[in-house]
Enzyme design. Structure first.
Site, mmCIF file in Angstrom:
data_model
loop_
_atom_site.group_PDB
_atom_site.id
_atom_site.type_symbol
_atom_site.label_atom_id
_atom_site.label_comp_id
_atom_site.label_asym_id
_atom_site.label_seq_id
_atom_site.Cartn_x
_atom_site.Cartn_y
_atom_site.Cartn_z
ATOM 1 N N ASN A 1 54.724 -41.233 -0.987
ATOM 2 C CA ASN A 1 55.159 -42.508 -1.569
ATOM 3 C C ASN A 1 55.266 -43.548 -0.456
ATOM 4 O OD1 ASN A 1 56.683 -44.657 -2.547
ATOM 5 N ND2 ASN A 1 58.083 -43.376 -3.736
ATOM 6 N N HIS B 1 52.161 -46.794 -9.167
ATOM 7 C CA HIS B 1 52.864 -46.528 -7.916
ATOM 8 C C HIS B 1 52.871 -45.015 -7.665
ATOM 9 C CE1 HIS B 1 55.716 -46.224 -4.797
ATOM 10 N NE2 HIS B 1 56.717 -45.828 -5.562
ATOM 11 N N CYS C 1 59.590 -50.612 -4.463
ATOM 12 C CA CYS C 1 58.311 -49.984 -4.823
ATOM 13 C C CYS C 1 57.568 -50.762 -5.906
ATOM 14 C CB CYS C 1 58.525 -48.537 -5.258
ATOM 15 S SG CYS C 1 59.162 -47.506 -3.933
HETATM 16 N N1 COA Z 1 62.698 -28.170 -0.786
HETATM 17 C C1 COA Z 1 63.220 -27.114 -1.405
HETATM 18 N N2 COA Z 1 64.178 -27.192 -2.330
HETATM 19 C C2 COA Z 1 64.629 -28.411 -2.655
HETATM 20 C C3 COA Z 1 64.126 -29.579 -2.047
HETATM 21 C C4 COA Z 1 63.128 -29.409 -1.067
HETATM 22 N N3 COA Z 1 62.583 -30.460 -0.438
HETATM 23 N N4 COA Z 1 64.745 -30.642 -2.572
HETATM 24 C C5 COA Z 1 65.619 -30.200 -3.476
HETATM 25 N N5 COA Z 1 65.540 -28.826 -3.536
HETATM 26 C C6 COA Z 1 66.289 -27.928 -4.380
HETATM 27 C C7 COA Z 1 67.586 -28.531 -4.872
HETATM 28 O O1 COA Z 1 68.610 -28.325 -3.915
HETATM 29 C C8 COA Z 1 67.835 -27.753 -6.139
HETATM 30 O O2 COA Z 1 68.362 -26.512 -5.801
HETATM 31 P P1 COA Z 1 69.555 -25.877 -6.680
HETATM 32 O O3 COA Z 1 68.986 -25.711 -8.062
HETATM 33 O O4 COA Z 1 69.838 -24.603 -5.972
HETATM 34 O O5 COA Z 1 70.651 -26.896 -6.620
HETATM 35 C C9 COA Z 1 66.433 -27.522 -6.682
HETATM 36 O O6 COA Z 1 65.543 -27.680 -5.565
HETATM 37 C C10 COA Z 1 66.044 -28.464 -7.782
HETATM 38 O O7 COA Z 1 66.378 -29.762 -7.367
HETATM 39 P P2 COA Z 1 66.132 -31.013 -8.295
HETATM 40 O O8 COA Z 1 66.697 -32.221 -7.638
HETATM 41 O O9 COA Z 1 66.587 -30.673 -9.687
HETATM 42 O O10 COA Z 1 64.558 -31.061 -8.301
HETATM 43 P P3 COA Z 1 63.581 -31.906 -9.190
HETATM 44 O O11 COA Z 1 62.704 -31.025 -9.983
HETATM 45 O O12 COA Z 1 64.310 -33.006 -9.920
HETATM 46 O O13 COA Z 1 62.663 -32.591 -8.092
HETATM 47 C C11 COA Z 1 62.353 -34.706 -7.026
HETATM 48 C C12 COA Z 1 63.219 -33.466 -7.158
HETATM 49 C C13 COA Z 1 62.980 -35.636 -6.010
HETATM 50 C C14 COA Z 1 60.969 -34.282 -6.549
HETATM 51 C C15 COA Z 1 62.243 -35.386 -8.425
HETATM 52 O O14 COA Z 1 63.504 -35.530 -8.989
HETATM 53 C C16 COA Z 1 61.581 -36.737 -8.338
HETATM 54 O O15 COA Z 1 60.428 -36.855 -7.989
HETATM 55 N N6 COA Z 1 62.302 -37.793 -8.722
HETATM 56 C C17 COA Z 1 61.781 -39.134 -8.641
HETATM 57 C C18 COA Z 1 61.991 -39.625 -7.243
HETATM 58 C C19 COA Z 1 61.121 -40.815 -6.916
HETATM 59 O O16 COA Z 1 60.005 -40.902 -7.313
HETATM 60 N N7 COA Z 1 61.708 -41.727 -6.145
HETATM 61 C C20 COA Z 1 61.038 -42.901 -5.679
HETATM 62 C C21 COA Z 1 60.847 -43.861 -6.775
HETATM 63 S S1 COA Z 1 60.095 -45.296 -6.171
#
Ligand code: COA
Length: 333
Positions: free
Chosen positions: A288, A258, A117
């Protein structure tokens, strides 16, 4: 004081292309247990484009490239070098030469490079070196990815984030230097945060000669770690690039990061004290798109008349590697 020694660089054209098919959050609920509300509030994404069987990295990249070449008012025959930054080539041997052939850019050398990315920023910096040294005058940078080929569509933690697309810019030797500063960084100790790994099975060719054959496995990601990494490192690297450019943060007209997550964009802008209206976002429409996200966002803003010639743009990429980087430039000649 001169900010750089060597010849001047200008970014004189942009283009972009996305697949025809839009796949919205509601559609995703038929695949995994999720909701439009969860995805939109956690990421800002409403829909993404996915490449169909008749679309390829080469076709999207070529379309974006044609637009960038036209805006720069040059022809394909003028191009000295084509750099394609991608993690998802049509062919592991590279797709840049296919784009070269499609464009008829017969004079151009062409190669692929991978920085996930961060590909656009790393590609921009790489391309600029060939101009600084006087080797080349006209360079086409294409940044494109089709991550839908490699996403695990049963993993709701990752499949909601990504979309496909291509962006391109033309860099030209220029009397005035418009590339004001940059900084690129890598940290392989955190490589396991975001992977699309090859996985092979042992195969014995003849006794004593064992190789490994297989394919790439769907993407894995430690979401919260990547989130924390981005929010910490991206402001730092933008500040470093601004320092090198001798540009104060309040002189930025546009911040083009990004497009990974709206919450990351908001947090970085807040930390840098950049007003929200200067932050360009198209996450809602495309999600993304990996290497393509920055040049797609730039191209849309240029064509919408937001980014004007002479505007100062701070760009920043981040992602797998881990890798991150920023480049500061003024738009146009
Ligand atoms: N729909 C519903 N629930 C979801 C889900 C979805 N698509 N994905 C995860 N969950 C749930 C999880 O299972 C978790 O449930 P639990 O508390 O019962 O275990 C809860 O939502 C919270 O999950 P978590 O991983 O803590 O969420 P978050 O607030 O960290 O958000 C991302 C997840 C991926 C959106 C976030 O971490 C993120 O954007 N990270 C950066 C990723 C990124 O940009 N990657 C590319 C870089 S180039």
């Amino acid at each position: 004081m001169m900010k750089s020694s060597g010849l001047g660089i200008a970014i004189t054209g942009s283009g972009s292309a996305v697949p025809e098919t839009a796949f919205d959050n509601q559609g995703l609920t038929q695949l995994v247990e999720t909701s439009d509300e969860w995805i939109a509030t956690r990421t800002g994404i409403k829909e993404r484009r996915v490449a169909g069987i008749n679309e390829s990295l080469t076709s999207l990249g070529t379309q974006a490239a044609k637009e960038a070449i036209a805006m720069a008012e040059i022809t394909a025959a003028d191009i000295d070098l084509i750099i394609l930054t991608t993690s998802t080539p049509d062919d592991l041997f590279g797709s840049a030469a296919r784009i070269q052939a499609e464009l008829g850019a017969t004079k151009a050398a062409a190669f692929d490079m991978t920085a996930a990315c961060s590909g656009f920023i790393f590609g921009l910096v790489t391309a600029s070196q060939f101009i600084r040294t006087g080797v080349y005058q006209n360079i086409l940078l294409v940044s494109a990815d089709i991550l839908s080929r490699w996403v695990d569509w049963s993993d709701r933690r990752t499949c909601i984030l990504f979309g496909d697309g291509a962006g391109a810019v033309v860099l030209q030797a220029n009397q005035s230097d418009r590339l004001l500063g940059f900084e690129i960084r890598s940290d392989g100790t955190q490589n396991d945060c975001l992977n699309l790994p090859f996985q092979g099975e042992p195969q014995t060719l003849i006794p004593g000669v064992e190789i490994s054959q297989g394919t790439y496995r769907p993407m894995t990601m430690k979401g919260q770690e990547v989130y924390r990494f981005a929010v910490q490192k991206v402001p730092e690297v933008i500040e470093k690039a601004l320092h090198r450019a001798e540009v104060a943060v309040d002189k930025i007209d546009w911040l083009v990061m990004h497009q990974a997550n709206q919450r990351i964009l908001d947090a970085v802008a807040q930390r840098l004290k950049v007003a929200p209206e200067k932050v360009i976002s198209n996450l809602a429409k495309y999600g993304n798109t990996s290497a393509a996200s920055i040049p797609i966002a730039i191209d849309e803003a240029v064509r919408a008349g937001k980014i004007q010639p002479g505007d100062t743009i701070a760009t920043a990429g981040f992602g797998a590697g881990l890798s991150w980087g920023a480049a500061i430039f003024q738009w146009g000649r």
